[in-house]
Design an enzyme around this catalytic site. Sequence first.
Site, PDB file in Angstrom:
ATOM      1  CD  GLN A 244     106.662  36.980  24.626  1.00 13.73           C
ATOM      2  OE1 GLN A 244     108.058  37.209  25.122  1.00 13.73           O
ATOM      3  NE2 GLN A 244     106.226  36.386  25.678  1.00 13.73           N
ATOM      4  CD  GLU A 245     102.834  34.648  19.952  1.00 16.62           C
ATOM      5  OE1 GLU A 245     102.640  33.241  20.503  1.00 16.62           O
ATOM      6  OE2 GLU A 245     102.024  35.407  20.257  1.00 16.62           O
TER       7      GLU A 245
END
Length: 474
Positions: free
Chosen positions: A302-303
Amino acid sequence: MRNLLLILVCVGLSTCSAVPTLLTQVLTLGELRVVTRNSPISHYVGVDGPMGPEYELARGLADAMGVRLTIYTPDSFDQTLDELVSRRAHIAAAGLSVTSARRRQVDFGPAYQTVRPQVIARSGGRQAGSVEDLVDARIEVIAGSSHAEVLLELRQAHPQLAWQPVQGAEVDELLYRLAAGDIDFTVVDSTEFIVARHIYPDLRVAFDLGEAEQVAWALSRQPGDHSLRERVNGYFAQIEAEGVLAGIFRRYLEPVQEYDYVSTRAFVNHFDSRLPMYRSYFVEAARETGQDWRLLAAVGYQESHWNPQAVSPTGVRGIMMLTQRTATALDVDDRVDPYQSIMGGARYLSMMRERIPERIDEPDRTWLALAAYNIGWGHLEDARILTEINDGNPDSWEDVRAHLPLLTQRKWYSRVRRGFARGWQPVHYVDNIQRYYSILQWMTASERWELPDEDDEAPQYEIYGSVGTAAGAP
Ligand code: GLU
């Protein structure tokens, strides 16, 4: 003569024979034997042991009865009911559709789900909009599945319809073969496909095949004995009333509801091309901080999409996108170093988790910690206060999730200490991580890839009763 009659009567009625009821058998044995299947919405082995909705449901009943749970998968799905008929298992918890053919062999518990059988095709492969389009296509379905039953019925109106029931295969293997172009179509339950499309983004629903089906547990049957069915009915009535049943399915299916082709494709590609380089770092960081490596990997995805060079306009960097301040506090001197970034991110998440009040249980603890990781501890606190003001539960992620976006409205953020925040951001953040985490759990489940090796014998096909092999298949 009278004795013979009595014997004959007793053979049919368990009540006058010495055979104990099925329920008594389970209790005396001290063991509930459940046959299941290997699928993301039934049962699979995760990092902490078995998981999946069917597993959790079966676990719940065994616990309620105070007996041990033995759960196993037969070699082939079409042996599931045999396990009940032969009494090797008491219950089949395997996403089974209630069908008239099955009713002749076994009892069913209450329906707990409705599914639609769906014909699945490959984008760029052969397409179909109705049963007519399936004629002359290479179709494989799981041997003994409700889909095989539906096809058999449809063949009355479409005599040319042909398919191959595959023994020993699971939904996942058939989808894999479809994605690889080995076949044109398969049929799976809509619920299975909700998960599978995240792993096979090039597959799509061609059309719904026949009517919706009810899913229920199949139960071993003994003439005149309703004890097991009554116990199962009582169990389902209870977990339904308590919201446990809906909660179990929500936990497995909600994270994967949202689907977008482009990002799923990217995820699957990155799973193959990038994750292998960093997997051992996630595993090490997970071990050191007492977390699940797949959760950390989901956060990393996600990052940064597992890109160590990732940079955001706000100056956060690296696989775990640490700010300079956080990195300094965590002794990370090179944020783009994948190892340091992953270790730092894991420690930071673990610190957030430790700050969450002890009374809050998993999984809410993890989701709240992730929200704090994303938006900062203070803003999460504010959102929890707003949750409480609105009579929600500040310890429940679901309730806090609903209130976080209020931090963008003056009317609300003016009432809390840290004021305005982009409150929808942690909502998307946690939703995405839940989805990646669910998919990673299934993609890395230990049982999943027990598929035959290239050199192994071709899978066995049962073609309407006769047995053929892949090579001999048309
Ligand atoms: N519900 C199906 C059945 O009862 C199995 C699930 C599937 O194959 O997609 O046979």
